[in-house]
Motif scaffolding. Structure first.
Motif, PDB file in Angstrom:
ATOM      1  N   ASP A 146      31.078  38.349  45.603  1.00  0.00           N
ATOM      2  CA  ASP A 146      31.782  40.723  44.886  1.00  0.00           C
ATOM      3  C   ASP A 146      31.817  41.081  46.366  1.00  0.00           C
ATOM      4  O   ASP A 146      31.606  41.153  46.749  1.00  0.00           O
ATOM      5  N   THR A 147      32.803  41.848  45.572  1.00  0.00           N
ATOM      6  CA  THR A 147      34.002  43.012  46.303  1.00  0.00           C
ATOM      7  C   THR A 147      32.254  44.336  46.668  1.00  0.00           C
ATOM      8  O   THR A 147      31.444  44.538  45.839  1.00  0.00           O
ATOM      9  N   THR A 148      32.800  45.353  47.262  1.00  0.00           N
ATOM     10  CA  THR A 148      31.937  46.445  47.622  1.00  0.00           C
ATOM     11  C   THR A 148      31.431  47.056  46.471  1.00  0.00           C
ATOM     12  O   THR A 148      30.266  47.388  46.037  1.00  0.00           O
ATOM     13  N   GLU A 149      32.815  47.212  45.274  1.00  0.00           N
ATOM     14  CA  GLU A 149      33.000  48.384  44.177  1.00  0.00           C
ATOM     15  C   GLU A 149      31.511  47.058  42.894  1.00  0.00           C
ATOM     16  O   GLU A 149      31.356  47.711  42.492  1.00  0.00           O
TER      17      GLU A 149
ATOM     18  N   SER B   2      28.367  36.292  49.151  1.00  0.00           N
ATOM     19  CA  SER B   2      29.411  37.715  49.268  1.00  0.00           C
ATOM     20  C   SER B   2      28.332  38.661  50.245  1.00  0.00           C
ATOM     21  O   SER B   2      26.700  38.710  49.845  1.00  0.00           O
TER      22      SER B   2
ATOM     23  N   TRP C  47      37.638  41.214  37.538  1.00  0.00           N
ATOM     24  CA  TRP C  47      38.705  39.999  38.283  1.00  0.00           C
ATOM     25  C   TRP C  47      39.776  40.191  36.546  1.00  0.00           C
ATOM     26  O   TRP C  47      40.776  40.132  37.731  1.00  0.00           O
TER      27      TRP C  47
END
Length: 280
Positions: A56-59, A125, A250
């Motif tokens: 998972d990304t920061t966002e 993550s 995504w």
């Protein structure tokens, strides 16, 4: 914290046990492999060939943290806590959360057990684990790949949690003690159904549970399944967050999703619907 779970951890390179150094700044195995503890409190035990691009990304993590903090998925957390209590894990034992994200569900389970159990938050993550490391005083956060050998000793876990996350049945069986249980949460085909149609989101396969059972069958036995369904009345920012915190992040055009959300009445009324499956 990592010192609470270090006795269960293994080196991703050689499989030997790990221990924190005197300063608590790194883990080392007898073969000399060492792993620095990040200043945010987690450690990376990724082996070779890890699928790091799937994290998972920061966002996505920020969206999930805000959404969960608002209590929208509290019914899921409560159901997990009840199932964990019914499993009656040994006091002081390990609860491993595979795909732990921010540690929200693991923290709720540990609070509900009240038996000084410790938790291992496992996720690929590092952005999620920065939060998980602070989610509960008895959580240790470890970066690892769910599709590779987990950095946990054989038979070390009383319980494994798996909430909307990938899983390898063979590895889960290996790390569970005899009689240990997997508590698995997966979306039903009705989950967020109102948003799926309105926003063009990914839908849940009607055969999802059958496929999960088939994949876990060689290693684990299904002993119970409960449907948890609850209404959600979401402000538009929270409706956007539930889209942005999962796989749809995504696969969807966020600008298009925002425009479609603006056309919906507020609050957005949505159905939360999941299945809690217990395997032994």
């Amino acid at each position: 914290m990592l010192q609470d779970i270090q006795r269960y951890l293994t080196c991703p390179h050689c499989g030997l046990g790990l221990a924190l150094d005197a300063a608590g700044r790194g883990l080392r195995c007898p073969a000399g492999h060492s792993f620095d503890v990040a200043k945010q409190g987690y450690v990376s035990l990724l082996g070779g060939g890890a699928h790091t691009g799937t994290g998972d990304t920061t966002e996505m993590v920020a969206a999930r943290a805000d959404f969960l903090a608002a209590g929208h998925y509290r019914p899921i957390a409560d159901a997990l806590a009840r199932a964990a209590a019914e499993a009656a894990p040994a006091p002081g034992g390990l609860v491993a959360d595979l795909g732990a994200g921010t540690g929200y569900y693991l923290a709720r389970v540990l609070d509900g057990l009240g038996g000084e159990q410790v938790g291992a938050a496992l996720d690929i993550s590092k952005f999620a684990l920065r939060r998980a490391a602070r989610a509960h005083p008895r959580i240790g956060a470890v970066v690892c790949d769910a599709w590779r050998p987990l950095p946990l000793d054989d038979g070390s876990a009383e319980l494994v949690l798996n909430v909307f996350a990938p899983r390898d049945g063979g590895e889960i069986r290996r790390v569970l003690r005899p009689g240990g249980r997997l508590l698995l949460v997966s979306p039903s085909p009705r989950h967020l159904g109102e948003l799926v149609g309105a926003l063009g989101l990914l839908s849940v396969d009607e055969e999802k549970e059958r496929r999960i059972d088939e994949k876990l069958g060689p290693w684990l036995r299904l002993v119970g399944r409960t449907e948890v369904e609850f209404p959600l009345r979401l402000p538009r920012p929270d409706a956007a967050a539930v889209v942005g915190m999962g796989p749809n992040a995504w696969h969807t055009d966020q600008a298009r999703v925002a425009a479609a959300l603006a056309e919906l009445p507020e609050p957005v009324e949505v159905t939360g619907s999941v299945l809690l499956s217990v395997y032994e």
